[in-house]
Design a protein around this motif. Sequence first.
Motif, PDB file in Angstrom:
ATOM      1  N   THR A 198       0.831  -1.199   0.000  1.00  8.14           N
ATOM      2  CA  THR A 198       0.000   0.000   0.000  1.00  8.14           C
ATOM      3  C   THR A 198       0.869   1.254   0.000  1.00  8.14           C
ATOM      4  O   THR A 198       2.095   1.192   0.169  1.00  8.14           O
ATOM      5  CB  THR A 198      -0.921   0.015   1.225  1.00  8.14           C
ATOM      6  N   ARG A 199       0.242   2.413  -0.179  1.00  9.19           N
ATOM      7  CA  ARG A 199       0.978   3.671  -0.245  1.00  9.19           C
ATOM      8  C   ARG A 199       1.697   4.015   1.052  1.00  9.19           C
ATOM      9  O   ARG A 199       2.694   4.745   1.050  1.00  9.19           O
ATOM     10  CB  ARG A 199       0.018   4.806  -0.621  1.00  9.19           C
ATOM     11  N   ASP A 200       1.218   3.486   2.176  1.00 12.43           N
ATOM     12  CA  ASP A 200       1.892   3.759   3.441  1.00 12.43           C
ATOM     13  C   ASP A 200       2.969   2.727   3.756  1.00 12.43           C
ATOM     14  O   ASP A 200       3.554   2.732   4.843  1.00 12.43           O
ATOM     15  CB  ASP A 200       0.882   3.839   4.584  1.00 12.43           C
ATOM     16  N   GLY A 201       3.247   1.819   2.792  1.00 11.72           N
ATOM     17  CA  GLY A 201       4.336   0.864   2.959  1.00 11.72           C
ATOM     18  C   GLY A 201       3.948  -0.475   3.542  1.00 11.72           C
ATOM     19  O   GLY A 201       4.787  -1.380   3.631  1.00 11.72           O
ATOM     20  N   ALA A 202       2.688  -0.655   3.924  1.00  9.74           N
ATOM     21  CA  ALA A 202       2.249  -1.937   4.467  1.00  9.74           C
ATOM     22  C   ALA A 202       2.161  -2.968   3.353  1.00  9.74           C
ATOM     23  O   ALA A 202       1.785  -2.653   2.224  1.00  9.74           O
ATOM     24  CB  ALA A 202       0.888  -1.777   5.147  1.00  9.74           C
ATOM     25  N   THR A 203       2.513  -4.219   3.666  1.00 14.34           N
ATOM     26  CA  THR A 203       2.443  -5.292   2.676  1.00 14.34           C
ATOM     27  C   THR A 203       1.495  -6.383   3.154  1.00 14.34           C
ATOM     28  O   THR A 203       1.441  -6.698   4.349  1.00 14.34           O
ATOM     29  CB  THR A 203       3.822  -5.912   2.401  1.00 14.34           C
ATOM     30  N   VAL A 204       0.759  -6.947   2.201  1.00 15.91           N
ATOM     31  CA  VAL A 204      -0.152  -8.051   2.485  1.00 15.91           C
ATOM     32  C   VAL A 204       0.090  -9.111   1.424  1.00 15.91           C
ATOM     33  O   VAL A 204       0.074  -8.829   0.230  1.00 15.91           O
ATOM     34  CB  VAL A 204      -1.623  -7.601   2.452  1.00 15.91           C
ATOM     35  N   THR A 205       0.298 -10.345   1.857  1.00 13.79           N
ATOM     36  CA  THR A 205       0.539 -11.452   0.936  1.00 13.79           C
ATOM     37  C   THR A 205      -0.542 -12.497   1.108  1.00 13.79           C
ATOM     38  O   THR A 205      -0.998 -12.769   2.231  1.00 13.79           O
ATOM     39  CB  THR A 205       1.916 -12.090   1.189  1.00 13.79           C
ATOM     40  N   GLY A 206      -0.965 -13.078   0.003  1.00 15.24           N
ATOM     41  CA  GLY A 206      -1.978 -14.114   0.081  1.00 15.24           C
ATOM     42  C   GLY A 206      -2.238 -14.749  -1.269  1.00 15.24           C
ATOM     43  O   GLY A 206      -1.559 -14.468  -2.259  1.00 15.24           O
ATOM     44  N   THR A 207      -3.236 -15.597  -1.297  1.00 16.23           N
ATOM     45  CA  THR A 207      -3.639 -16.254  -2.539  1.00 16.23           C
ATOM     46  C   THR A 207      -4.428 -15.271  -3.395  1.00 16.23           C
ATOM     47  O   THR A 207      -5.309 -14.572  -2.886  1.00 16.23           O
ATOM     48  CB  THR A 207      -4.508 -17.480  -2.236  1.00 16.23           C
ATOM     49  N   LEU A 208      -4.103 -15.203  -4.662  1.00 21.88           N
ATOM     50  CA  LEU A 208      -4.826 -14.302  -5.559  1.00 21.88           C
ATOM     51  C   LEU A 208      -6.265 -14.769  -5.689  1.00 21.88           C
ATOM     52  O   LEU A 208      -6.546 -15.867  -6.148  1.00 21.88           O
ATOM     53  CB  LEU A 208      -4.148 -14.293  -6.936  1.00 21.88           C
ATOM     54  N   ALA A 209      -7.202 -13.914  -5.262  1.00 17.31           N
ATOM     55  CA  ALA A 209      -8.619 -14.279  -5.278  1.00 17.31           C
ATOM     56  C   ALA A 209      -9.361 -13.670  -6.454  1.00 17.31           C
ATOM     57  O   ALA A 209     -10.293 -14.273  -6.994  1.00 17.31           O
ATOM     58  CB  ALA A 209      -9.282 -13.836  -3.966  1.00 17.31           C
ATOM     59  N   TYR A 210      -8.964 -12.461  -6.862  1.00 14.06           N
ATOM     60  CA  TYR A 210      -9.657 -11.782  -7.958  1.00 14.06           C
ATOM     61  C   TYR A 210      -8.747 -10.703  -8.514  1.00 14.06           C
ATOM     62  O   TYR A 210      -8.006 -10.053  -7.781  1.00 14.06           O
ATOM     63  CB  TYR A 210     -10.961 -11.148  -7.468  1.00 14.06           C
ATOM     64  N   ARG A 211      -8.835 -10.523  -9.859  1.00 17.19           N
ATOM     65  CA  ARG A 211      -8.065  -9.454 -10.468  1.00 17.19           C
ATOM     66  C   ARG A 211      -8.708  -9.033 -11.771  1.00 17.19           C
ATOM     67  O   ARG A 211      -9.065  -9.852 -12.606  1.00 17.19           O
ATOM     68  CB  ARG A 211      -6.629  -9.920 -10.746  1.00 17.19           C
ATOM     69  N   ASP A 212      -8.906  -7.718 -11.928  1.00 16.03           N
ATOM     70  CA  ASP A 212      -9.264  -7.161 -13.221  1.00 16.03           C
ATOM     71  C   ASP A 212      -8.530  -5.834 -13.358  1.00 16.03           C
ATOM     72  O   ASP A 212      -7.612  -5.546 -12.581  1.00 16.03           O
ATOM     73  CB  ASP A 212     -10.785  -7.012 -13.402  1.00 16.03           C
ATOM     74  N   LEU A 240      -7.072 -10.450  -2.467  1.00 22.43           N
ATOM     75  CA  LEU A 240      -6.304 -11.579  -1.944  1.00 22.43           C
ATOM     76  C   LEU A 240      -7.079 -12.261  -0.829  1.00 22.43           C
ATOM     77  O   LEU A 240      -7.911 -11.648  -0.163  1.00 22.43           O
ATOM     78  CB  LEU A 240      -4.963 -11.113  -1.374  1.00 22.43           C
ATOM     79  N   THR A 241      -6.764 -13.524  -0.612  1.00 17.57           N
ATOM     80  CA  THR A 241      -7.204 -14.231   0.578  1.00 17.57           C
ATOM     81  C   THR A 241      -5.963 -14.543   1.395  1.00 17.57           C
ATOM     82  O   THR A 241      -5.065 -15.255   0.923  1.00 17.57           O
ATOM     83  CB  THR A 241      -7.936 -15.535   0.229  1.00 17.57           C
ATOM     84  N   GLY A 291      -7.367 -16.527   6.141  1.00 17.25           N
ATOM     85  CA  GLY A 291      -8.693 -16.660   5.546  1.00 17.25           C
ATOM     86  C   GLY A 291      -9.415 -15.355   5.329  1.00 17.25           C
ATOM     87  O   GLY A 291     -10.579 -15.339   4.937  1.00 17.25           O
ATOM     88  N   GLU A 292      -8.727 -14.241   5.544  1.00 18.49           N
ATOM     89  CA  GLU A 292      -9.341 -12.919   5.381  1.00 18.49           C
ATOM     90  C   GLU A 292      -9.305 -12.499   3.915  1.00 18.49           C
ATOM     91  O   GLU A 292      -8.270 -12.594   3.248  1.00 18.49           O
ATOM     92  CB  GLU A 292      -8.593 -11.899   6.224  1.00 18.49           C
ATOM     93  N   TYR A 293     -10.444 -12.047   3.391  1.00 22.96           N
ATOM     94  CA  TYR A 293     -10.541 -11.552   2.021  1.00 22.96           C
ATOM     95  C   TYR A 293     -10.339 -10.048   2.029  1.00 22.96           C
ATOM     96  O   TYR A 293     -11.045  -9.326   2.718  1.00 22.96           O
ATOM     97  CB  TYR A 293     -11.913 -11.886   1.440  1.00 22.96           C
ATOM     98  N   ARG A 294      -9.343  -9.565   1.262  1.00 21.46           N
ATOM     99  CA  ARG A 294      -9.061  -8.137   1.216  1.00 21.46           C
ATOM    100  C   ARG A 294      -8.911  -7.694  -0.228  1.00 21.46           C
ATOM    101  O   ARG A 294      -8.384  -8.433  -1.075  1.00 21.46           O
ATOM    102  CB  ARG A 294      -7.786  -7.828   1.999  1.00 21.46           C
ATOM    103  N   SER A 295      -9.352  -6.475  -0.521  1.00 16.02           N
ATOM    104  CA  SER A 295      -9.277  -5.971  -1.899  1.00 16.02           C
ATOM    105  C   SER A 295      -8.842  -4.511  -1.899  1.00 16.02           C
ATOM    106  O   SER A 295      -9.041  -3.791  -0.912  1.00 16.02           O
ATOM    107  CB  SER A 295     -10.619  -6.120  -2.601  1.00 16.02           C
TER     108      SER A 295
END
Length: 265
Positions: free
Chosen positions: A191-205, A211-212, A216-220
């Motif tokens: 993110t713009r504030d430097g935070a990183t989140v890694t997970g399974t790709l759940a959706y992309r357009d 990501l999941t 088990g948390e879904y984040r977009s």
Amino acid sequence: MFSSVPVGLAQNVSATSPAAQPLPRSASTQTYAPDLVAAGRTRFAAACGFCHGPEATGGSSGPDLTRSAVVAADEHGDRIGALVRTGRATAGMPAFPALSDADLAAIAAFIHEQKTKAEAETGDRRSVEPEDLVTGNARAGRRYFATACASCHSADGDLAGVASRYEGLDLLRNMLYPRGPRPTATATVTTRDGATVTGTLAYRDEFTIALTTAAGEYRSWPVDRVRLEIRDPLQAHFEQLGRYTDATMHDVLAYLQTLRQDTAR
């Protein structure tokens, strides 16, 4: 990336398959500038080739477009463009709303060029013969494999004896369009504030990435607000479809055909 389909299955095209039927004739003769066709080949490979094949003659899940009634009736992209933009959900075809008019025109030009070539062919052969698949140079294929494939595959590892498990057309199909369960793609969002989140790709357009996480948390996020790194085990196969020439494809196949359990390399 090779599935466990038994040797001998899907070796030939049956007499009732689309390949055994007469090719539908185009409603009109259409010609296109070579540079537009060349641009269309690149765009087609990137957006459509994984399903319809790099030559638009059918792939892992998409039909042979040179035999499509929509293509036969199309006039300079008037039907192809609309279908590509909206997709065909009932047939599993995704929509590509972000493609520009220029991209669609180039894709249509390439498809029509391929159809014109198919219409000019003669013979109406109903099957793929073994001799069609032994035209490559195994030494050249080994060199190509070393530069384009060896970072993910190994002749002594996952592909050891592959030609004893697959033969002929089945080996070629698995080489170009790996079947079986799709490997999981993962991604890291920064993110713009430097935070990183890694997970399974759940959706992309073109607008959203989701990501999941391991918990088990879904984040977009909107894609224009984050930096994204995706690791997709099949991405190299997508990219390779746009790079293969007929010669290099058959060279690599010839090399893979030497990888038998009972053959010393």
